[in-house]
Scaffold this motif. Structure first.
Motif, PDB file in Angstrom:
ATOM      1  N   UNK A  14      12.144  36.286  22.370  1.00  0.00           N
ATOM      2  CA  UNK A  14      11.949  34.857  22.620  1.00  0.00           C
ATOM      3  C   UNK A  14      10.543  34.386  22.273  1.00  0.00           C
ATOM      4  N   UNK A  15       9.873  35.123  21.365  1.00  0.00           N
ATOM      5  CA  UNK A  15       8.517  34.739  20.977  1.00  0.00           C
ATOM      6  C   UNK A  15       8.444  34.552  19.464  1.00  0.00           C
ATOM      7  N   UNK A  16       7.415  33.826  19.046  1.00  0.00           N
ATOM      8  CA  UNK A  16       7.130  33.731  17.614  1.00  0.00           C
ATOM      9  C   UNK A  16       5.708  34.224  17.388  1.00  0.00           C
ATOM     10  N   UNK A  17       5.529  34.924  16.307  1.00  0.00           N
ATOM     11  CA  UNK A  17       4.213  35.459  15.961  1.00  0.00           C
ATOM     12  C   UNK A  17       3.384  34.357  15.322  1.00  0.00           C
ATOM     13  N   UNK A  18       2.104  34.267  15.718  1.00  0.00           N
ATOM     14  CA  UNK A  18       1.224  33.219  15.208  1.00  0.00           C
ATOM     15  C   UNK A  18       0.315  33.769  14.119  1.00  0.00           C
ATOM     16  N   UNK A  19      -0.477  34.811  14.447  1.00  0.00           N
ATOM     17  CA  UNK A  19      -1.347  35.425  13.449  1.00  0.00           C
ATOM     18  C   UNK A  19      -1.814  36.778  13.937  1.00  0.00           C
ATOM     19  N   UNK A  20      -2.079  37.657  12.978  1.00  0.00           N
ATOM     20  CA  UNK A  20      -2.600  38.974  13.288  1.00  0.00           C
ATOM     21  C   UNK A  20      -4.052  38.846  13.726  1.00  0.00           C
ATOM     22  N   UNK A  25     -11.074  38.965  18.189  1.00  0.00           N
ATOM     23  CA  UNK A  25     -10.451  37.660  17.962  1.00  0.00           C
ATOM     24  C   UNK A  25      -9.635  37.203  19.173  1.00  0.00           C
ATOM     25  N   UNK A  26      -9.025  38.137  19.888  1.00  0.00           N
ATOM     26  CA  UNK A  26      -8.316  37.777  21.122  1.00  0.00           C
ATOM     27  C   UNK A  26      -9.325  37.280  22.149  1.00  0.00           C
ATOM     28  N   UNK A  27     -10.452  37.968  22.255  1.00  0.00           N
ATOM     29  CA  UNK A  27     -11.520  37.549  23.168  1.00  0.00           C
ATOM     30  C   UNK A  27     -11.989  36.135  22.820  1.00  0.00           C
ATOM     31  N   UNK A  28     -12.251  35.879  21.549  1.00  0.00           N
ATOM     32  CA  UNK A  28     -12.693  34.544  21.113  1.00  0.00           C
ATOM     33  C   UNK A  28     -11.630  33.488  21.391  1.00  0.00           C
ATOM     34  N   UNK A  29     -10.366  33.843  21.195  1.00  0.00           N
ATOM     35  CA  UNK A  29      -9.252  32.932  21.452  1.00  0.00           C
ATOM     36  C   UNK A  29      -9.237  32.522  22.932  1.00  0.00           C
ATOM     37  N   UNK A  69      -0.945  40.869  17.417  1.00  0.00           N
ATOM     38  CA  UNK A  69      -0.761  39.477  17.011  1.00  0.00           C
ATOM     39  C   UNK A  69      -0.886  38.548  18.210  1.00  0.00           C
ATOM     40  N   UNK A  70      -1.392  37.344  17.963  1.00  0.00           N
ATOM     41  CA  UNK A  70      -1.230  36.272  18.931  1.00  0.00           C
ATOM     42  C   UNK A  70       0.205  35.806  18.776  1.00  0.00           C
ATOM     43  N   UNK A  71       0.825  35.521  19.903  1.00  0.00           N
ATOM     44  CA  UNK A  71       2.224  35.096  19.884  1.00  0.00           C
ATOM     45  C   UNK A  71       2.416  34.007  20.932  1.00  0.00           C
ATOM     46  N   UNK A  72       3.527  33.303  20.830  1.00  0.00           N
ATOM     47  CA  UNK A  72       3.835  32.244  21.802  1.00  0.00           C
ATOM     48  C   UNK A  72       5.338  32.134  21.971  1.00  0.00           C
ATOM     49  N   UNK A  73       5.710  31.475  23.053  1.00  0.00           N
ATOM     50  CA  UNK A  73       7.133  31.292  23.310  1.00  0.00           C
ATOM     51  C   UNK A  73       7.734  30.407  22.227  1.00  0.00           C
ATOM     52  N   UNK A  74       8.985  30.660  21.904  1.00  0.00           N
ATOM     53  CA  UNK A  74       9.656  29.850  20.890  1.00  0.00           C
ATOM     54  C   UNK A  74       9.873  28.429  21.395  1.00  0.00           C
ATOM     55  N   UNK A  79       4.716  21.030  29.908  1.00  0.00           N
ATOM     56  CA  UNK A  79       4.285  21.988  30.932  1.00  0.00           C
ATOM     57  C   UNK A  79       5.160  23.234  30.891  1.00  0.00           C
ATOM     58  N   UNK A  80       5.591  23.595  29.721  1.00  0.00           N
ATOM     59  CA  UNK A  80       6.498  24.726  29.586  1.00  0.00           C
ATOM     60  C   UNK A  80       6.102  25.555  28.380  1.00  0.00           C
ATOM     61  N   UNK A  81       6.038  26.844  28.551  1.00  0.00           N
ATOM     62  CA  UNK A  81       5.744  27.750  27.449  1.00  0.00           C
ATOM     63  C   UNK A  81       4.659  28.731  27.836  1.00  0.00           C
ATOM     64  N   UNK A  82       4.395  29.668  26.951  1.00  0.00           N
ATOM     65  CA  UNK A  82       3.373  30.681  27.199  1.00  0.00           C
ATOM     66  C   UNK A  82       2.845  31.215  25.884  1.00  0.00           C
ATOM     67  N   UNK A  83       1.671  31.835  25.961  1.00  0.00           N
ATOM     68  CA  UNK A  83       1.041  32.470  24.808  1.00  0.00           C
ATOM     69  C   UNK A  83       0.547  33.836  25.245  1.00  0.00           C
ATOM     70  N   UNK A  84       0.454  34.755  24.308  1.00  0.00           N
ATOM     71  CA  UNK A  84       0.006  36.083  24.667  1.00  0.00           C
ATOM     72  C   UNK A  84      -0.239  36.944  23.453  1.00  0.00           C
ATOM     73  N   UNK A  85      -0.182  38.250  23.678  1.00  0.00           N
ATOM     74  CA  UNK A  85      -0.456  39.249  22.659  1.00  0.00           C
ATOM     75  C   UNK A  85       0.809  40.066  22.432  1.00  0.00           C
ATOM     76  N   UNK A  86       1.117  40.281  21.168  1.00  0.00           N
ATOM     77  CA  UNK A  86       2.271  41.110  20.821  1.00  0.00           C
ATOM     78  C   UNK A  86       1.805  42.284  19.959  1.00  0.00           C
ATOM     79  N   UNK A  87       2.451  43.409  20.147  1.00  0.00           N
ATOM     80  CA  UNK A  87       2.293  44.532  19.232  1.00  0.00           C
ATOM     81  C   UNK A  87       3.445  44.454  18.239  1.00  0.00           C
TER      82      UNK A  87
END
Length: 102
Positions: A14-20, A25-29, A69-74, A79-87
């Motif tokens: 249920x996620x989409x990949x945003x960028x590697x 870069x995760x820290x900066x994000x 990768x940075x990823x987010x909910x599809x 006020x709905x959704x999430x973002x995170x890290x994907x392998x």
């Protein structure tokens, strides 16, 4: 201050990949969301060793050849959704750790 251990989900569909990204870069994000002022949390995000420790639940699952990768909910809304890290392994997300909720 109590620190919650982030949960990692396997084989998220249920996620989409945003960028590697790299760990830096995760820290900066994250800093782009919370600002760069003096705060203990900001110091922990800037310190990559402390940052690795916090993200060890997902980083410990990383295998040779995996990418982060940075990823987010599809589905996202006001006020709905999430973002995170994907392998990602062989082009598919294998693990996901939610970092921000909207």
């Amino acid at each position: 201050m109590e620190t919650r251990v982030p949960q990692v989900r396997s084989n998220p569909d249920d996620i989409e990949l945003v960028r590697e990204v790299s760990l830096r870069q995760v820290s900066d994000w994250l800093l782009s969301f919370i600002g760069d002022g003096p705060h203990p949390l900001v110091d922990r995000i800037r310190d990559l060793e402390a940052f690795k420790e916090h993200f060890s639940p997902i980083l410990s699952r990383m295998q040779e050849g995996d990418t982060m990768w940075l990823a987010r909910s599809q589905r996202r809304g006001a006020l709905y959704g999430h973002e995170g890290i994907a392998l990602v392994r062989n082009g598919r997300p294998t693990e996901y750790m939610r970092v921000l909720n909207h």
